[in-house]
Design a protein around this motif. Sequence first.
Motif, PDB file in Angstrom:
ATOM      1  N   GLU A  29       2.133   1.625  -3.543  1.00 21.54           N
ATOM      2  CA  GLU A  29       1.063   1.997  -4.469  1.00 21.54           C
ATOM      3  C   GLU A  29       0.640   3.455  -4.276  1.00 21.54           C
ATOM      4  N   LYS A  30       0.754   3.947  -3.057  1.00 17.28           N
ATOM      5  CA  LYS A  30       0.405   5.343  -2.791  1.00 17.28           C
ATOM      6  C   LYS A  30       1.545   6.303  -3.141  1.00 17.28           C
TER       7      LYS A  30
ATOM      8  N   ALA B 278      -4.102  -5.945  -2.051  1.00 16.86           N
ATOM      9  CA  ALA B 278      -2.932  -5.879  -1.179  1.00 16.86           C
ATOM     10  C   ALA B 278      -3.124  -6.762   0.054  1.00 16.86           C
TER      11      ALA B 278
ATOM     12  N   GLY C 288      -6.587  -2.569  -5.788  1.00 18.90           N
ATOM     13  CA  GLY C 288      -6.848  -1.726  -4.633  1.00 18.90           C
ATOM     14  C   GLY C 288      -6.550  -2.436  -3.330  1.00 18.90           C
ATOM     15  N   TYR C 289      -7.124  -1.907  -2.288  1.00 25.46           N
ATOM     16  CA  TYR C 289      -6.868  -2.348  -0.915  1.00 25.46           C
ATOM     17  C   TYR C 289      -7.032  -3.862  -0.755  1.00 25.46           C
TER      18      TYR C 289
ATOM     19  N   GLU D  99      -4.965   5.469   4.538  1.00 27.08           N
ATOM     20  CA  GLU D  99      -6.090   5.976   3.751  1.00 27.08           C
ATOM     21  C   GLU D  99      -6.571   7.328   4.277  1.00 27.08           C
TER      22      GLU D  99
ATOM     23  N   ASN E  28     -10.629  -5.901  -5.462  1.00 26.55           N
ATOM     24  CA  ASN E  28     -11.146  -4.569  -5.153  1.00 26.55           C
ATOM     25  C   ASN E  28     -12.215  -4.114  -6.144  1.00 26.55           C
TER      26      ASN E  28
ATOM     27  N   LEU F   2       0.829  -1.210   0.000  1.00 26.52           N
ATOM     28  CA  LEU F   2       0.000   0.000   0.000  1.00 26.52           C
ATOM     29  C   LEU F   2       0.864   1.261   0.000  1.00 26.52           C
TER      30      LEU F   2
ATOM     31  N   MET G 187      -7.572   3.747  -2.173  1.00 24.69           N
ATOM     32  CA  MET G 187      -7.339   2.311  -2.270  1.00 24.69           C
ATOM     33  C   MET G 187      -8.592   1.471  -2.008  1.00 24.69           C
ATOM     34  N   ARG G 188      -9.564   2.035  -1.316  1.00 25.29           N
ATOM     35  CA  ARG G 188     -10.786   1.285  -1.005  1.00 25.29           C
ATOM     36  C   ARG G 188     -11.912   1.667  -1.962  1.00 25.29           C
TER      37      ARG G 188
END
Length: 260
Positions: free
Chosen positions: A22-23, A162, A158-159, A73, A153, A19, A81-82
């Motif tokens: 990815e961010k 992961a 997405g979340y 988040e 996701n 995460l 991500m969610r």
Amino acid sequence: MITLYEHPSSPYAQKVKILLIEKGLAFEARMPGIADLGPESDFTKGSPRGEVPVLVDGETRVFDSTIIAEYLEDAYPEPVMRPKAAAERARVRMLEETCDTLFEAVNWAVAEIVVWGRATGELRETLLARAVQQTAGIHRWLERELGARRFFNGDAFGYADACVYPYVAGAAGRGCAPPEGSRLADWYARMLSRPSVARCSADVAPALGSFEQLKGLLAQGLFKREYRDHRLEWMLRSGGVEIVLEGMKKNNIRFSHEPT
């Protein structure tokens, strides 16, 4: 700079690391050493359980992979991500919870037996067969949860992806990959091609060398593996109660820390 206290083989830490990548957040990943175990260290202050992962972001310290992921988040909302819909967010959280408990317990138990030598002979074979059987059931459940989606996701990574990946990868590493031709196998192949996953995976192999050194410490009771919650339940209900009792006798297992 964000600091992530981790062990690269920890699925909980892998989730957080993916995460972070990815961010697009800059961070330093480090395994806790002797200097990090003192009462005034960021690691000790950050985790009353004495476990990785722990995230340090300035003056903020966060433990537990789920809470860390939620913090990321909240603190760094882009990219999101969610999923947006409440029902979809609930579905994702349930995927995370199931993998963090049921799936983690199976992979962890196999490591206890194969890597740390907790069982031999008939007990070893019985427990490993149980793990294979249970993994097949989890794979079937994940296949149903994935459904027609490209990612857990939704349409894009997405979340949830992961959260699920570290456990599917852990099972694949012990010879229980998703069945060929399944949607889960196709998803896993897509995950392996992601740069964030590749970077996370590349960190695992070099860190496994430390296990050989730790085996001697384990035999002396100077290193302890944690038996708590779902892990303890798996051993007890799968027939490994003698492993738990032997570990307590040799003082090389532990349960959750009590904050002082």
